[in-house]
Enzyme design. Structure first.
Site, PDB file in Angstrom:
ATOM      1  N   GLN A 198       0.798  -1.110   0.057  1.00  0.00           N
ATOM      2  CA  GLN A 198       0.196  -0.007   0.067  1.00  0.00           C
ATOM      3  C   GLN A 198       1.015   1.300  -0.016  1.00  0.00           C
ATOM      4  O   GLN A 198       2.159   1.197   0.248  1.00  0.00           O
ATOM      5  CB  GLN A 198      -0.776   0.063   1.195  1.00  0.00           C
ATOM      6  CG  GLN A 198      -2.078  -1.023   1.203  1.00  0.00           C
ATOM      7  CD  GLN A 198      -3.167  -0.849   2.210  1.00  0.00           C
ATOM      8  OE1 GLN A 198      -2.955  -1.650   3.151  1.00  0.00           O
ATOM      9  NE2 GLN A 198      -4.009   0.187   1.850  1.00  0.00           N
ATOM     10  N   HIS A 199       0.316   2.433  -0.309  1.00  0.00           N
ATOM     11  CA  HIS A 199       0.814   3.736  -0.077  1.00  0.00           C
ATOM     12  C   HIS A 199       1.610   4.255  -1.275  1.00  0.00           C
ATOM     13  O   HIS A 199       2.053   5.390  -1.324  1.00  0.00           O
ATOM     14  CB  HIS A 199       1.128   3.981   0.915  1.00  0.00           C
ATOM     15  CG  HIS A 199       0.380   3.578   2.287  1.00  0.00           C
ATOM     16  ND1 HIS A 199      -0.775   3.649   2.394  1.00  0.00           N
ATOM     17  CD2 HIS A 199       0.786   2.608   3.436  1.00  0.00           C
ATOM     18  CE1 HIS A 199      -1.395   3.074   3.516  1.00  0.00           C
ATOM     19  NE2 HIS A 199      -0.305   2.235   4.315  1.00  0.00           N
TER      20      HIS A 199
ATOM     21  N   ASP B 233      -2.252  -5.016   0.043  1.00  0.00           N
ATOM     22  CA  ASP B 233      -1.726  -6.346   0.722  1.00  0.00           C
ATOM     23  C   ASP B 233      -2.666  -6.799   1.907  1.00  0.00           C
ATOM     24  O   ASP B 233      -2.830  -7.852   2.256  1.00  0.00           O
ATOM     25  CB  ASP B 233      -0.538  -6.265   0.946  1.00  0.00           C
ATOM     26  CG  ASP B 233       0.000  -4.994   1.697  1.00  0.00           C
ATOM     27  OD1 ASP B 233      -0.637  -4.130   2.478  1.00  0.00           O
ATOM     28  OD2 ASP B 233       1.115  -4.739   1.877  1.00  0.00           O
TER      29      ASP B 233
END
Length: 472
Positions: free
Chosen positions: A73-74, A232
């Site tokens: 992520q991110h 995830d």
């Protein structure tokens, strides 16, 4: 007539894994993996190269009917108007945007007022991990790259798009779970907060369409359907079959505590991020930067491998004789101290031995996560079951220490690629089109229990506050 196959992809920080399963039963057919380069910024092309290698090892995708991607992520992936990558992606564990996070909170009122404004808007408070802070960093430090950014997406979005063969920015797609970790999407309203995005980057680039949990994102050139994918942690929860009352504790590159709930969370303190899950529900979550790599560091310090580290740790009593590790070896996200370092407390002639050092390092990983579990519970989550997963769970010491520090029994599922499995299950869901994901059987779990050790947590709390006071 053969039953259809589906593929799930886990593009994590460290590697790419591909699993191929029977769409009806979930039975594993084949799998493959390939490494990713180290670092906190990576050219997305490296993910694509690794994906091709993992797919080849898994026997290809020509015979699969649907594919979905679970991803770290991110990560900030910036594209120009022709779909080319503007600069290497900044990953979740890149902390250079810590100052940008503080500035964004200050600009919405600062202090508790600023945190409350962000939590109400998007369910989280900016820290260095989130995409919105990385975009502010880009605007301030690389304005030429910020100006060239015509679209912003996340690692799983970019890989899904590449799999489709499209070069049109309009074909970028994502899902609620990953979008909810950007800092400019509300999982409650289902809308992007483009005002916050513009505040960060200076303009509003094209953004991926946010799809429902089993909406198709397109097709591979072969004709296979593409699922919307997931972040995830949401993919792992789906792969585990986690439902309400389940708390998932994951020990990988990061440490994560997450819980599936129907109720959105907006934690004004910023400790708990109000993410979405991959089924239309919510996934309140805390993450620590320091998890499995703390154990790697302990092994280097003591000159032992992971098996010997576990043996040493289990020689020492709970609490390591009073030795406490504050494990901020890579800064920290929970609490938000990106510039912090680690420290050992209670070092004496008695505790300066390999077993107590090993035990303190293993306990240190869980002490930060135990604080995170408390924070998730404070948001109204009532844990009925704790599932312990992640690469570090192969360690017997990790499995044994977890219940004593967390204060709850833990269930350890069979080893598996749960992010890739969750993506696989989503692909089967897209193919099936039902109201709920297919009810694949999840393997047996083994329960670990131990006497809770509140004294260990009390010593850690004192050491942590002393440590943070010194930093301040």
């Amino acid at each position: 007539m053969s039953r259809p196959l589906v593929a799930g992809i886990d593009s994590s920080t460290q590697s790419c894994k591909v699993v191929v399963r029977d769409a009806e039963t979930g039975a594993l057919v084949r799998q493959g993996r390939a490494p990713h380069p180290d670092g906190t910024e990576v050219d997305p092309e490296a993910w694509w190269v690794a994906l091709q290698s993992a797919v080849a090892e898994a026997g290809g995708l020509d015979d699969v009917a649907a594919v979905a991607v679970g991803g770290q992520q991110h990560g900030m992936v910036c594209l120009d108007e022709d779909g080319r990558v503007v600069r290497p992606a900044l990953l979740w564990n890149d902390t250079r945007s810590a100052g940008a996070a503080r500035d964004l909170v200050a600009e919405l009122g600062g202090g508790e007022a600023g945190r409350a404004a962000w939590a109400e808007a998007v369910g989280l408070v900016p820290v260095a991990s989130f995409t919105v802070t990385k975009l502010r960093w880009l605007a301030e430090h690389e304005p030429e790259h910020a100006s060239a950014t015509a679209a912003v997406c996340l690692p799983h979005d970019w890989l899904t798009w590449r799999l489709s063969g499209s070069t049109r920015l309009a074909d970028l797609a994502t899902d609620r779970s990953d979008a909810s970790g950007t800092g400019y999407f509300s999982a409650v309203s289902g809308d992007y907060r483009t005002d916050l995005l513009e505040r960060a980057l200076g303009h509003v680039p094209a953004l991926p369409r946010v799809l429902g949990p089993h909406d198709p994102a397109g097709h591979l050139p072969s004709g296979a359907v593409l699922g919307p994918g997931a972040g995830d942690n949401a993919a792992a929860a789906l792969g585990l079959g986690a439902g309400e009352g389940d708390v998932v504790v994951s020990i990988g590159t990061s440490g994560v505590v997450s819980a599936v709930t129907s109720t959105p969370v907006a934690d004004v303190s910023g400790t708990v991020a109000g993410f979405a899950d991959a089924t239309g529900r919510h996934l309140p979550l805390i993450a620590t930067l320091n998890a499995a790599r703390v154990l790697d560091a302990a092994g280097r310090l003591l000159g032992v491998d992971h098996a010997e580290l576990a043996r040493l740790a289990l020689e020492a009593p709970p609490g390591a004789g009073g030795l406490v590790l504050v494990p901020y070896l890579e800064g920290e996200r929970t609490p938000d101290r990106p510039e912090a370092t680690g420290s050992l407390h209670g070092l004496t002639l008695v505790t300066a031995r390999p077993p107590t050092l090993a035990r303190a390092f293993v306990e240190g990983v869980f002490l930060g996560l135990a604080d995170g579990l408390d924070a998730v519970v404070a948001q109204g989550v009532r844990p009925e079951r704790v599932l312990l997963v992640g690469g570090a769970v192969a360690s017997e010491a990790v499995r044994a220490v977890a219940p004593s520090v967390l204060g709850l029994p833990v269930d350890v599922p069979e080893p598996g690629e749960y992010v890739a499995d969750g993506a696989c299950r989503q692909a089967a869901w897209v193919l099936d089109g039902g109201a709920e994901p297919p009810g694949w059987a999840v393997g047996e779990t083994r329960r670990y229990d131990a006497e809770p050790q509140p004294g260990v947590r009390e010593r850690y709390a004192r050491a942590r506050e002393l440590h943070l006071d010194r930093l301040d």
